[in-house]
Design an enzyme around this catalytic site. Sequence first.
Site, PDB file in Angstrom:
ATOM      1  N   SER A  48      31.756 -23.176   7.466  1.00  0.00           N
ATOM      2  CA  SER A  48      30.597 -22.527   8.066  1.00  0.00           C
ATOM      3  C   SER A  48      30.396 -21.122   7.502  1.00  0.00           C
ATOM      4  O   SER A  48      29.467 -20.437   7.893  1.00  0.00           O
ATOM      5  CB  SER A  48      30.774 -22.458   9.583  1.00  0.00           C
ATOM      6  N   ASN A  57      38.068 -20.202  19.503  1.00  0.00           N
ATOM      7  CA  ASN A  57      37.067 -20.748  20.424  1.00  0.00           C
ATOM      8  C   ASN A  57      36.384 -19.658  21.247  1.00  0.00           C
ATOM      9  O   ASN A  57      35.164 -19.662  21.409  1.00  0.00           O
ATOM     10  CB  ASN A  57      37.715 -21.787  21.345  1.00  0.00           C
ATOM     11  N   THR A  98     -14.190 -23.506  26.836  1.00  0.00           N
ATOM     12  CA  THR A  98     -13.277 -24.541  27.306  1.00  0.00           C
ATOM     13  C   THR A  98     -13.579 -25.749  26.446  1.00  0.00           C
ATOM     14  O   THR A  98     -14.729 -25.941  26.038  1.00  0.00           O
ATOM     15  CB  THR A  98     -13.468 -24.905  28.802  1.00  0.00           C
ATOM     16  N   HIS A  99     -12.557 -26.516  26.109  1.00  0.00           N
ATOM     17  CA  HIS A  99     -12.738 -27.663  25.208  1.00  0.00           C
ATOM     18  C   HIS A  99     -13.326 -27.205  23.866  1.00  0.00           C
ATOM     19  O   HIS A  99     -13.970 -27.996  23.174  1.00  0.00           O
ATOM     20  CB  HIS A  99     -13.655 -28.724  25.830  1.00  0.00           C
ATOM     21  N   SER A 127      -6.460 -18.307  -4.076  1.00  0.00           N
ATOM     22  CA  SER A 127      -6.111 -19.640  -4.534  1.00  0.00           C
ATOM     23  C   SER A 127      -5.827 -19.612  -6.025  1.00  0.00           C
ATOM     24  O   SER A 127      -6.414 -18.819  -6.764  1.00  0.00           O
ATOM     25  CB  SER A 127      -7.279 -20.586  -4.249  1.00  0.00           C
ATOM     26  N   LYS A 186     -11.479 -17.899  -2.749  1.00  0.00           N
ATOM     27  CA  LYS A 186     -10.750 -18.116  -1.499  1.00  0.00           C
ATOM     28  C   LYS A 186     -10.162 -16.841  -0.893  1.00  0.00           C
ATOM     29  O   LYS A 186      -9.774 -15.928  -1.608  1.00  0.00           O
ATOM     30  CB  LYS A 186      -9.641 -19.152  -1.730  1.00  0.00           C
ATOM     31  N   ASN A 192      -7.731 -16.916   2.221  1.00  0.00           N
ATOM     32  CA  ASN A 192      -7.142 -17.827   3.193  1.00  0.00           C
ATOM     33  C   ASN A 192      -6.290 -17.092   4.218  1.00  0.00           C
ATOM     34  O   ASN A 192      -5.517 -16.200   3.863  1.00  0.00           O
ATOM     35  CB  ASN A 192      -6.267 -18.850   2.470  1.00  0.00           C
ATOM     36  N   GLU A 241      -1.811 -19.275   9.557  1.00  0.00           N
ATOM     37  CA  GLU A 241      -1.361 -20.665   9.452  1.00  0.00           C
ATOM     38  C   GLU A 241       0.157 -20.766   9.543  1.00  0.00           C
ATOM     39  O   GLU A 241       0.709 -21.688  10.154  1.00  0.00           O
ATOM     40  CB  GLU A 241      -1.852 -21.267   8.136  1.00  0.00           C
ATOM     41  N   TYR A 256      35.408 -27.331  23.918  1.00  0.00           N
ATOM     42  CA  TYR A 256      34.821 -27.120  22.608  1.00  0.00           C
ATOM     43  C   TYR A 256      34.911 -28.386  21.768  1.00  0.00           C
ATOM     44  O   TYR A 256      35.930 -29.066  21.731  1.00  0.00           O
ATOM     45  CB  TYR A 256      35.541 -25.976  21.870  1.00  0.00           C
ATOM     46  N   GLN A 298      29.476 -26.224  16.298  1.00  0.00           N
ATOM     47  CA  GLN A 298      29.265 -25.352  15.131  1.00  0.00           C
ATOM     48  C   GLN A 298      27.809 -25.429  14.676  1.00  0.00           C
ATOM     49  O   GLN A 298      27.302 -24.523  14.005  1.00  0.00           O
ATOM     50  CB  GLN A 298      30.204 -25.777  13.996  1.00  0.00           C
ATOM     51  N   LYS A 306      24.627 -22.545  15.324  1.00  0.00           N
ATOM     52  CA  LYS A 306      24.286 -21.267  14.702  1.00  0.00           C
ATOM     53  C   LYS A 306      23.036 -21.268  13.847  1.00  0.00           C
ATOM     54  O   LYS A 306      22.144 -20.431  14.006  1.00  0.00           O
ATOM     55  CB  LYS A 306      25.477 -20.773  13.885  1.00  0.00           C
TER      56      LYS A 306
END
Lengths: 455, 455, 455, 455
Positions: free
Chosen positions: D20, D107, D152-153, D274, D280, D282, D287, D314, D319, D322
């Site tokens: 790890s 541990n 709404t909607h 782009s 473009k 963007n 996003e 444990y 492990q 993390k």
Amino acid sequence: MWGGRYAEGPSAIMAEINASIGFDRKMWRQDVLGSLAHARMLAQVGIISADDLSAIERGLEQIGQEIAAGKFAFDTTLEDIHLNIEARLTERIGEAGKRLHTGRSRNDQVATDVRLWVRDAMDGLAAQIEDCMRAFLGVAAEHTGTLMPGFTHLQPAQPTTLGHHMMAYVEMLSRDLSRMRDARARLNECPLGAAALCGTGFPIDRHATAAALGFDGPTRNSLDSVASRDFALEFLSVCAICATHLSRFAEELVIWTNPSFGFVKLGDGMTTGSSIMPQKRNPDAAELVRGKTGRINGALVGLLTVMKGLALTYAKDMQEDKEGVFDAAESLALCLAATAAMLRDMKPNLKRMAEAAGAGFSTATDLADWLVRELKMPFRDAHHVTGRLVAHAEAMGVDLSGLTMNEMQAVEPRIHAGVFGVLSPAASAASRTSFGGTAPANVARMVTYWQEKLA
Amino acid sequence: MWGGRYAEGPSAIMAEINASIGFDRKMWRQDVLGSLAHARMLAQVGIISADDLSAIERGLEQIGQEIAAGKFAFDTTLEDIHLNIEARLTERIGEAGKRLHTGRSRNDQVATDVRLWVRDAMDGLAAQIEDCMRAFLGVAAEHTGTLMPGFTHLQPAQPTTLGHHMMAYVEMLSRDLSRMRDARARLNECPLGAAALCGTGFPIDRHATAAALGFDGPTRNSLDSVASRDFALEFLSVCAICATHLSRFAEELVIWTNPSFGFVKLGDGMTTGSSIMPQKRNPDAAELVRGKTGRINGALVGLLTVMKGLALTYAKDMQEDKEGVFDAAESLALCLAATAAMLRDMKPNLKRMAEAAGAGFSTATDLADWLVRELKMPFRDAHHVTGRLVAHAEAMGVDLSGLTMNEMQAVEPRIHAGVFGVLSPAASAASRTSFGGTAPANVARMVTYWQEKLA
Amino acid sequence: MWGGRYAEGPSAIMAEINASIGFDRKMWRQDVLGSLAHARMLAQVGIISADDLSAIERGLEQIGQEIAAGKFAFDTTLEDIHLNIEARLTERIGEAGKRLHTGRSRNDQVATDVRLWVRDAMDGLAAQIEDCMRAFLGVAAEHTGTLMPGFTHLQPAQPTTLGHHMMAYVEMLSRDLSRMRDARARLNECPLGAAALCGTGFPIDRHATAAALGFDGPTRNSLDSVASRDFALEFLSVCAICATHLSRFAEELVIWTNPSFGFVKLGDGMTTGSSIMPQKRNPDAAELVRGKTGRINGALVGLLTVMKGLALTYAKDMQEDKEGVFDAAESLALCLAATAAMLRDMKPNLKRMAEAAGAGFSTATDLADWLVRELKMPFRDAHHVTGRLVAHAEAMGVDLSGLTMNEMQAVEPRIHAGVFGVLSPAASAASRTSFGGTAPANVARMVTYWQEKLA
Amino acid sequence: MWGGRYAEGPSAIMAEINASIGFDRKMWRQDVLGSLAHARMLAQVGIISADDLSAIERGLEQIGQEIAAGKFAFDTTLEDIHLNIEARLTERIGEAGKRLHTGRSRNDQVATDVRLWVRDAMDGLAAQIEDCMRAFLGVAAEHTGTLMPGFTHLQPAQPTTLGHHMMAYVEMLSRDLSRMRDARARLNECPLGAAALCGTGFPIDRHATAAALGFDGPTRNSLDSVASRDFALEFLSVCAICATHLSRFAEELVIWTNPSFGFVKLGDGMTTGSSIMPQKRNPDAAELVRGKTGRINGALVGLLTVMKGLALTYAKDMQEDKEGVFDAAESLALCLAATAAMLRDMKPNLKRMAEAAGAGFSTATDLADWLVRELKMPFRDAHHVTGRLVAHAEAMGVDLSGLTMNEMQAVEPRIHAGVFGVLSPAASAASRTSFGGTAPANVARMVTYWQEKLA
């Protein structure tokens, strides 16, 4: 980078959130291969000259060597692997480098690269699944008749054999393999040439690039080509299902290596000790195989979340497809390798398994079936009689075979000594000869069947 | 119910958490069919008599009629659909009913019933996917040349057509269909006869029951047969991917019906009003299609969670497979039906789409490509020149076609009047003739291709 | 229903996908209470007359009685519980019923009803968590000194006691309880009066309705009020974490009741038998508790998926919040009840646990610690010496206490007979007196601590 | 590493799956701090000498400097950050280094380190949430009266203001902040001293180490201390809910920057261009904020999957906690920073928003409310009349304010000219003065309320 319209570059946070070069460099081979195929096609149809092609080929080859040798200087301001390679190419070969992007866009380029990467991963994982099947088969072949308890609800149900148990996983993995192959076949259409989203007016030959890259043909709709990631979703779900199968065997190994079970022992190479408890011999690899199911499920959920409700076509959200796919592929590869290694390492303790196979009145069903066959009792009545005999045996602290004929006949007078022939675990296992059943002869046949299929 | 060993019945909470009759009754048809196939095989191999078979056939037929007519009294204390039907059968026909369970167990019985249910669901959903493809094709066929903006990042990118856009979904759904079919083929092995987990010593004929139930053959390993649910996981992932595709079109409908877009209008039958705002016309069906992706993803995660780390073979956790599978199948069926209905209902506003197709400098790529073709500029340089022209046009508040020749030549002196030929959205769309590209002629060919495939 | 603008009603599929009355009727009590509070406030501020209020109160009371008695005719064409009740009210009391909806909308109405339902569920679950804590405490109080193996990696690590093990779950559940309470406090603001989304011009008194419904006050932003469901997401995540805790104990019960372990026995009331294996005594309730984690995780993922990327304010997607929330609440209630019942039912086998507590060299750490304390060895060296002694004992087939002094001194000459004082499981457990450690006296103190807290 | 019992080291695959150090090195600061606190306590209670403590302090300080300077040679064969640091310490300071691990285990050490890391992350994220609230407040303060459509909607519902809309997110984020703080308080107990699982016989002072590390006190049960990760699950769910909120605003930015909406414009620094489409601009950051919800949901699902059904205490599966936690924390930090940056960068287009605020008959509710107030119509009847007026206006192609008095009176004769006073968007917004409503004066008060709370 965006040409003549931008007055300023990106803000620091924009650059940080946007850059993918930290992870998409993993696709450098695919990007080079894709560019080579594109450039050769451009030359073939006359969009670029033969000289340009030579320069591009030479340049890309050298860049590939630089990357492979760890000498390529990745530049975060160039965002991603595609722009990094293209910029380096132009740096190396000039004008010709700037012609490479004719008739394509990053949208189709990245869609192509990801498909190539996933296809390679699928091939690697398919080979590993086969290897893991062979590892299960190896244990099964040695232990077609090695008795162990068959569990339902983790309670002893009926005696089975270690070989039969191993073969259950061969079946599961064979379906995982089949899923992986179906997914590969479905993925194997080439988006290159879809350009930004609408295709292009340049007279490109998409069938040629598709063929050069080993695809079955080009995709049929340019919008779909740059907007869709269902191949990645399908890959992730295939991985998640396979990981779930492996997690089940991993759980069994964790239980089987507990000393109360003691069914198998893993060697020094496949266990770890403790920093504080000197006696420990922990099945860490099995636990990690079990645990890594989590991250693969997580990658699947992650991409499903990303793709939900995204208007067509490409959206930057889709850049989030890569890390999850990479991690799932690598995690599953580790899990398959670790499982195969544990199978080849583990030492079954035949004595402990045989003892457990006979415990818990595991042949009670055999007794009930005997009552049906010999005494023509309806199964439901035989089940009831057997239940009473089990209750009696439990109260006496003996096994079913430890009951006397008198005790048995007190419950059902027609029982005769023939019954003792079905009460041993070995007899029970051997009797289950229905197709797919636990009888050692069956198991041996299935081992042969799969050995031949995998040969 | 458990025969002679149990002194007491289940506690109240045990009965409540354990009972599945509330939902597994949905599989009654499958359970009856499975029992019929089993009984006929038992008679064929001589385990039960012809008279017993007749009684069982008659009894099951009557029970089926009772259930279909809503007259069957389901009993929660009998836990599930299997025990409910078996108990009623014995009530009706006596002894013969008690013989039905010979050589099988609830473990293989439920595994068989679920497979049959899922297989039926797959067939129904496959037909609905095809219908939905036809609905998309219907719109596409009418609108191969109807201009609309193609978006990336939801920003205008290049002009495309409504037909091409619809065909993108035809491609996505065709892969969903293909996934559904692959999943069906993989599922189509019969677990019946695996009995509790080890098979049986009775001379049953698993190939016969498999054939009678329309399976390709029996499963090959009895432990796997009762322990595995990867067919359900695969089904759920196929559903989740398909739902994700539908959620994308649903999102588009929600955006397209917003008055700032106004691309399409849904009729009274496919919208709802408001309890307080009298003017409202809400695309509820689209929103629900988008939202129902959540529950299908949830069902997939639910079953992946259940199956993770389960030691073989059957464990009661697996009873949790059903509700999620039922709900996902029914939700996807609703989503497919609603999507097809919206497609058949919606009225595109050609004017609004055409206007939007030309906005946002959507033909800038065409200009750049023209510079490459006509002036032999490398693409990267052409991209830069075009960017400067866009910046200039934006500053002047005009479209690219609104720039004068002088303004253009100030940026690149070699530009000539021929450039105006590529700056209209219609010219742009028509020019993208590469395979899979947006050109109306291409789209028309693809419509024909799919109409023939679906015929 | 939508007033004067709609020419036609909804199509069949629209009606089917849209209707929520099938599940939201579960909120009828909350809807009635919310309407009563709203009507009383309307009268108080003079928007409706006292007579109208009387009529509304009488009408709602009668409707509540009808529903409670199962006599209310739910109408699917009226979509949901809100419109069903309002329509029935107007049917019963005429004009006054039509005035009830003044100054509110379904958007704030449903947001209020769901909050009330979830708040009730939280209160019920909090009480059940406390009950489950008491059940764990009950076992712990009896078994503060009952030896059992403490496991890491499911391998014997150090001896502990059943009481200490039980108290670990008390701690987990106490955090679940604390999470539930925090979530309740955060939820406890009243959205009623946010109306459709913007509030209203009617002079309503939102503080009054909030107080009448037991909220701490009204929400502060009307758009947020109808658009947000984080209270439901938080509730689901609290449920999922609690279910995960219960799944861990359930797994232990499944393992502990396996005969190789035999740590505990569950009675007839908390196990089930088999339809084919007469000896079976399956821990179904434990398995279902373990398995139901799946559906709760699924509900959480479902709603996270639904809410992702939803533009403000209310969207119909959010109707999908209910079923998952209802199901998660009811599933967790079942799991808590079943866990408490199993705890009160189970019979620990002290002998089997004590034997296992001493197996697997579980006191090796005690030996290492002794070397540190008595011989002043650095811990790492003591760990190494102990490891060699364990290896020797393992090779000889004896426990650490089975080694002779000579054998021990061959590895470390300074070891003396005092070492044997730390090698018994009881001595080991008793020695771990650090705060929170396994020593029986510690555990007894913690039992008292929690008994007082829960009193 | 495991002391004297192991004959061989781990196999290659074991080493690979087990290590790890590749990711847990991120916790080096926490590990050093934890070790310092432990060592000081050991000296204080007399388990190690003052000289040993000095050596350990000096050694750890130097190691911290090495790591911070990028000069520490991490060794994969030493598995993790804990063993790497301990080994280096012993290399540097000899014997004293080997005494550090007295009375603790990996541990409790890892449980402590992860809690410290998560606590730091919580503090950082809480500060970022506050910053993001300030960014929303900044826009709100400037735009309390800036008209925009309330949806709404995603359909125009009623006019609202940009300020009110921004304040909705302030409310959401305030709950996210509150959740983060509750989670921090619950996490803030120190597991150090739980040792391997049972505590220790060494006379350690857990209250001292807890205080030194800023915890409220030590955990109360040693098994729970090393076995539980609900603090991580809670952290992940808090992150997922917050990310969901941010994804909603991100979606709005994506829609609002589309030219058909044109509500806001993002600058060069917060958009990208782009590689092929020179025009473009963007909204990539928006996003990505929307998309990153996926990986955070995925991390939550991943850890829920890992923890499901794990027997105490444990297990190595844990492990896997993390990477998901690290990634979720870092992803949410990016999302918060990017959202705040976009808010500070974006330029609202007041004209476009105001136009849209009046479109779509957005003041129909105001008309209905006017009918209730002025003509004393029951709300349901007013709703119906308004619906008919909307239908008429729609057919005529005019707004509600474009209807003549005659046209209105044809539907409802009592309507008089006073009605025109409520039909403008500004009047509508200003009229919604109920607590939490959209009226600019309300919004201004809420801005002040939150500015003071955040001061």
